[in-house]
Design an enzyme around this catalytic site. Structure first.
Site, PDB file in Angstrom:
ATOM      1  N   TYR A  54      26.994  39.298  50.464  1.00  0.00           N
ATOM      2  CA  TYR A  54      27.442  37.957  50.086  1.00  0.00           C
ATOM      3  C   TYR A  54      28.776  37.633  50.738  1.00  0.00           C
ATOM      4  CZ  TYR A  54      29.099  33.999  47.363  1.00  0.00           C
ATOM      5  OH  TYR A  54      29.585  32.766  47.002  1.00  0.00           O
ATOM      6  N   ASN A 197      38.630  31.534  47.425  1.00  0.00           N
ATOM      7  CA  ASN A 197      38.221  32.101  46.144  1.00  0.00           C
ATOM      8  C   ASN A 197      39.439  32.620  45.406  1.00  0.00           C
ATOM      9  OD1 ASN A 197      35.641  32.681  44.717  1.00  0.00           O
ATOM     10  ND2 ASN A 197      34.911  32.933  46.818  1.00  0.00           N
ATOM     11  N   PHE A 331      37.495  35.628  39.834  1.00  0.00           N
ATOM     12  CA  PHE A 331      38.026  34.311  40.188  1.00  0.00           C
ATOM     13  C   PHE A 331      38.011  33.347  39.005  1.00  0.00           C
ATOM     14  CE2 PHE A 331      33.531  34.739  41.408  1.00  0.00           C
ATOM     15  CZ  PHE A 331      32.963  33.915  40.431  1.00  0.00           C
ATOM     16  N   GLU A 417      26.773  28.456  39.225  1.00  0.00           N
ATOM     17  CA  GLU A 417      28.087  28.478  38.598  1.00  0.00           C
ATOM     18  C   GLU A 417      27.978  27.669  37.292  1.00  0.00           C
ATOM     19  OE1 GLU A 417      30.628  27.084  41.735  1.00  0.00           O
ATOM     20  OE2 GLU A 417      29.995  28.711  43.053  1.00  0.00           O
TER      21      GLU A 417
END
Length: 512
Positions: A54, A197, A331, A417
């Site tokens: 990723y 991020n 994060f 998200e």
């Protein structure tokens, strides 16, 4: 001018303030450069191996399962920055953007982001050449961190987007880089994601707010003491033995401050042994340290959260020393959002109780023989009547702003998200609450000074004399009404600036 040296272990809150609000230059420690180079070598090996990871060889968010061919991975990183620089609204203040950029340098310097050292060096160049990206106020949900605000910063590294001009105008980034003798950066695999991020915007605003709140909470003790003195209040509720039996540390500090500030006052001496004096003062007077002290304790908690965040790795994915690249949720801004909301509630109440003391000072039935609205000629003149209106309106706004942002999650990115922190919104409104608190304490300071002047020929405490002197040029002596807005602005500056506190501490000793 001093240097802030970014170490592989990070930086301090004082470093952030020195760069955001001061003139300090930023330097990367050689060990920091080495740590980033080691981390980057791991990413290079992964990319050469061709396996899907990723942020290195895949898309982002809901596109995490989309494999990206090697020849398009640099394009992927640039596209990421352009698409995520999607904020709108007025630009964030220069100090916030500079704090955010320095904290992003800190994040990269921890050696877990897999970027080349030149990326951190390019951000340092922006800071040291005073090139400040134009970052719109709206765009961040606080997860995956402050994506949009950080993307607006990163876009400037590419020679795109806008920067803040000398008068706050928008200047094309390419033009600003040329003027500073800087060249755009070309991103490699993982680097675009590593630039955006994390919680740097939230943390930057929280650190600035912590510094401001610490000063304002001490000034709240000052203005409370002056108001209590002007209203012929009692000093006895602030005796240390009364706070030792309820051992909240902030309460003890505020009580000690107020008690000390009320000493050596002819105003206080005038009624100390008066049997007709009120047995108990109103809550807004007597309970000042219980409210301000609870706010201090809240601030101490928030300082702990910020200190932990300053040593935290908040990137995603992270590059571990053993060669693994792992996805994390570090994060997410919940710790910062909760802390900011909590501090906003506390600061709002510090302002609310100050406004209640102002109202009492202005009310002829409760102010213990002060004239109505603190005007020697009330009727023709309105004195500070409308100043209290202004304070009441600000208290009402702070109550709205004290509603927590961190409970207001909305899902995004195709439900990938599906829970966000709203930490950016929480820290933004915290700064507004603190600015409003400055105004509320300014109104209390002005009212208390006017009240002490009206107690003449009795002389006030050393703190009272210093406050009267600080406002003398702007406020003058009690008399006919004047254009009040400039006086209130001057009072705001007296509250915000450390000069009055310094003058008082020369007389009474260091305040907590």
């Amino acid at each position: 001018m001093s240097n802030v040296v970014v170490q592989p272990t990070g930086i301090t809150a004082a470093d952030v303030l020195a760069v955001a609000r001061g003139t300090a230059k930023v330097v990367l420690d050689p060990a920091t450069v080495a740590a980033m180079a080691t981390s980057r070598a791991i990413v290079d090996r992964i990319e050469a191996a061709g396996r899907p990871v990723y942020g290195v060889s895949t898309g982002f968010g809901a596109l995490a399962n989309t494999f990206v061919a090697p020849e398009r991975r640099a394009e992927l990183q640039h596209a990421l920055i352009r698409s995520h620089a999607a904020g709108v609204g007025a630009p964030m203040p220069r100090e916030v953007v500079r704090a955010m950029m320095l904290l992003r340098v800190r994040s990269l310097a921890l050696g877990r982001s897999g970027v080349r050292p030149l990326l951190a060096e390019a951000l340092v160049d922006l800071l040291n050449h005073d090139v400040t990206p134009w970052v719109p106020e709206h765009g961040s949900l606080g997860a995956s961190g402050d994506l949009a605000p950080l993307a607006h910063c990163a876009l400037v590294l590419l020679g795109e987007g806008w920067v803040l001009g000398p008068a706050g105008e928008r200047v094309p980034a390419a033009e600003a880089l040329r003027g500073a003798g800087l060249t755009p950066v070309a991103l490699a695999a993982k680097e675009g994601l590593a630039l955006i991020n994390g919680t740097d915007g939230m943390l930057g605003m929280l650190l600035l707010a912590i510094h401001d709140a610490a000063h304002l909470f001490t000034m709240a003790d000052v203005t409370a003491a002056l108001a209590i003195e002007a209203m012929l209040g009692s000093e006895r509720p602030f005796l240390p033995e009364l706070h030792a039996i309820r051992p909240h540390p902030g309460q003890a500090v505020s009580a000690a401050n107020i008690h000390r500030l009320l000493q050596h006052s002819a105003v206080m001496d005038s009624h100390r042994d008066d049997l007709a004096h009120a047995v108990q003062d109103a809550y807004s007077m007597r309970c000042a340290p219980q409210v301000a002290g609870a706010a201090r304790d809240t601030l101490a908690f928030v300082e702990q959260v910020a200190a932990r965040e300053l040593v935290s790795v908040v990137d995603n994915p992270v590059v571990l020393p053993d060669g693994r690249v792992e996805s994390t949720g570090n994060f997410h801004g919940a710790p910062l959002g909760f802390a900011a909301d909590f501090l906003a509630i506390a600061a709002a109440e510090v302002g609310a109780i100050a406004e209640r003391r102002v109202d009492r000072l202005l009310d002829v039935t409760r102010s213990r023989d002060l004239p109505a609205f603190l005007s020697p000629d009330a009727g023709v003149n309105s004195g500070l009547m409308i100043a209290q209106y202004t304070a009441a309106g600000i208290v009402a706004e702070n109550r709205r702003l004290a509603a927590p942002a961190s409970v207001d999650s909305l899902p995004t990115s195709g439900m990938q998200e599906d829970h966000v922190s709203m930490g950016w919104a929480a820290t933004r409104k915290l700064r507004t609450v603190l600015d409003n608190l400055t105004s509320l304490l300014a109104v209390e300071l002005l009212a208390a000074v006017r009240g002490l002047q009206l107690r003449a020929p009795l002389t006030p405490s050393p703190a009272g004399r210093a406050a009267v002197a600080a406002l003398r040029d702007a406020a003058g002596e009690p008399g006919p009404d004047v254009f009040l807005a400039p006086v209130m602005e001057a009072a705001r500056e007296v509250v915000r600036d450390p000069a009055l506190r310094t003058a008082i501490e020369r007389e009474v000793g260091t305040l907590g």
